[in-house]
Design an enzyme around this catalytic site. Structure first.
Site, mmCIF file in Angstrom:
data_model
loop_
_atom_site.group_PDB
_atom_site.id
_atom_site.type_symbol
_atom_site.label_atom_id
_atom_site.label_comp_id
_atom_site.label_asym_id
_atom_site.label_seq_id
_atom_site.Cartn_x
_atom_site.Cartn_y
_atom_site.Cartn_z
ATOM 1 N N HIS A 41 -10.015 -3.681 -1.997
ATOM 2 C CA HIS A 41 -9.138 -4.846 -2.189
ATOM 3 C C HIS A 41 -8.757 -4.944 -3.668
ATOM 4 C CE1 HIS A 41 -7.674 -8.941 -2.381
ATOM 5 N NE2 HIS A 41 -7.540 -8.904 -1.069
ATOM 6 N N GLY A 94 -1.680 -14.086 -3.034
ATOM 7 C CA GLY A 94 -1.998 -15.412 -3.547
ATOM 8 C C GLY A 94 -0.916 -16.020 -4.424
ATOM 9 N N GLU A 110 -0.764 -4.096 0.744
ATOM 10 C CA GLU A 110 -0.819 -5.388 0.059
ATOM 11 C C GLU A 110 -0.259 -5.244 -1.349
ATOM 12 O OE1 GLU A 110 -3.825 -8.273 1.777
ATOM 13 O OE2 GLU A 110 -4.903 -7.089 0.308
ATOM 14 N N LYS A 127 -12.535 -14.554 1.339
ATOM 15 C CA LYS A 127 -12.876 -14.382 -0.086
ATOM 16 C C LYS A 127 -14.135 -15.195 -0.407
ATOM 17 C CE LYS A 127 -8.135 -13.155 -0.866
ATOM 18 N NZ LYS A 127 -6.977 -13.094 -1.732
ATOM 19 N N ASN A 158 -9.512 -12.884 5.608
ATOM 20 C CA ASN A 158 -10.413 -12.616 4.482
ATOM 21 C C ASN A 158 -10.648 -13.932 3.746
ATOM 22 O OD1 ASN A 158 -11.687 -11.777 2.144
ATOM 23 N ND2 ASN A 158 -9.908 -10.672 1.315
ATOM 24 N N SER A 196 0.422 -13.312 0.758
ATOM 25 C CA SER A 196 1.117 -14.587 0.959
ATOM 26 C C SER A 196 1.701 -14.753 2.362
ATOM 27 C CB SER A 196 2.210 -14.785 -0.103
ATOM 28 O OG SER A 196 1.625 -14.859 -1.385
#
Ligand code: PGA
Length: 248
Positions: free
Chosen positions: A86, A171, A165, A10, A8, A208
């Site tokens: 998401h 992140g 997730e 982003k 992804n 991560s």
């Protein structure tokens, strides 16, 4: 068995030329490349092995919805997967009600849905209690996000993928432990089976992930692949993760 590695991107990179260059290096079997909307067409043209995904999708087929993109438009462009729910979209105000409609509209249009779920905070304390709270949270989230589907009869073969997730891991450099991720994946399987009679789906882990920890997740039988954010725009790191996915 080969595992699924979803990248992804982003809101990256900044130009079509860069997107095409990145897509060429990531174009391998078992990979899903998920670029921003404006680059979908150009990326699709260069892909020979990887599949194409979209980062979001709208729930109506057409009409007066400024700024939205329909599942049919994506399907016609050659998109196979749509990420739905998401946490970065939920944070901007996307509700479970919208997510449920997106799941239904996308699967109806023949897209495979990557539905993202995950608890927002890591409760400190005893491990069993932490995971118990996370499971309760996921159960509520899935009740709402999948109510449009009810049961597997509404799903085309293998059209649902659930990405676990945990939001605190996205992140942040703090990933869930592979054991916890596997336990949560097993829980998701059990819950969707008993509550929605959905048996035919994959569970991915995201949050991560990088070449250093990929193997420990992909080595778990409950985890069918990874949803990768930051590392997916790093050619070297993502390339290593693809190789790990192939041999896991
Ligand atoms: P991350 O993002 O790999 O950068 O943590 C994962 C995601 O947002 O899906």
């Amino acid at each position: 068995m080969r595992k699924l590695i979803v990248g992804n991107w982003k809101m990256n990179p900044q130009s079509e030329a860069e997107a095409v260059r990145l897509a060429r290096t990531e174009d391998k079997e078992g990979v899903v490349i998920v670029p921003p909307f404006p680059f979908l067409g150009a990326v699709k043209k260069v892909l020979k092995h990887a599949s194409l995904g979209a980062q979001d999708v709208f729930f109506e087929k057409k009409g007066a919805y400024t700024g939205e993109v329909s599942p049919i438009m994506l399907k016609k462009l050659g998109v196979t997967y749509a990420i739905v729910g998401h946490s970065e979209r939920r944070r901007l105000g996307e509700s479970d009600e919208m997510i449920a409609k997106k799941v239904k509209a996308s699967t109806d249009a023949g897209l495979k849905v990557i539905l993202c779920v995950g608890e927002s905070k890591r409760e400190s304390g005893i491990k069993n209690k932490e995971l118990g709270n996370a499971k309760r949270y996921l159960r509520k989230q899935l009740e709402m996000d999948l109510r449009s589907i009810h049961n597997s009869r509404f799903l085309i073969h293998n059209s649902l993928i659930v990405a676990y997730e945990p939001i605190w891991a996205i992140g942040t450099g703090k990933n869930a432990s592979p054991d916890d991720a596997a336990e949560m994946a097993g829980f998701l399987r059990q819950f969707l089976d008993s509550r929605f009679q959905i048996h035919d789906f994959k569970v991915l882990y995201g949050g991560s992930t990088n070449p250093r920890n990929a193997e420990s997740f992909l080595g778990k039988k409950e985890i069918a692949g990874l949803l990768v954010g930051g590392a997916s725009i790093n050619k070297k790191e993502f390339g290593e993760m693809i190789k790990i996915g192939k041999s896991a």
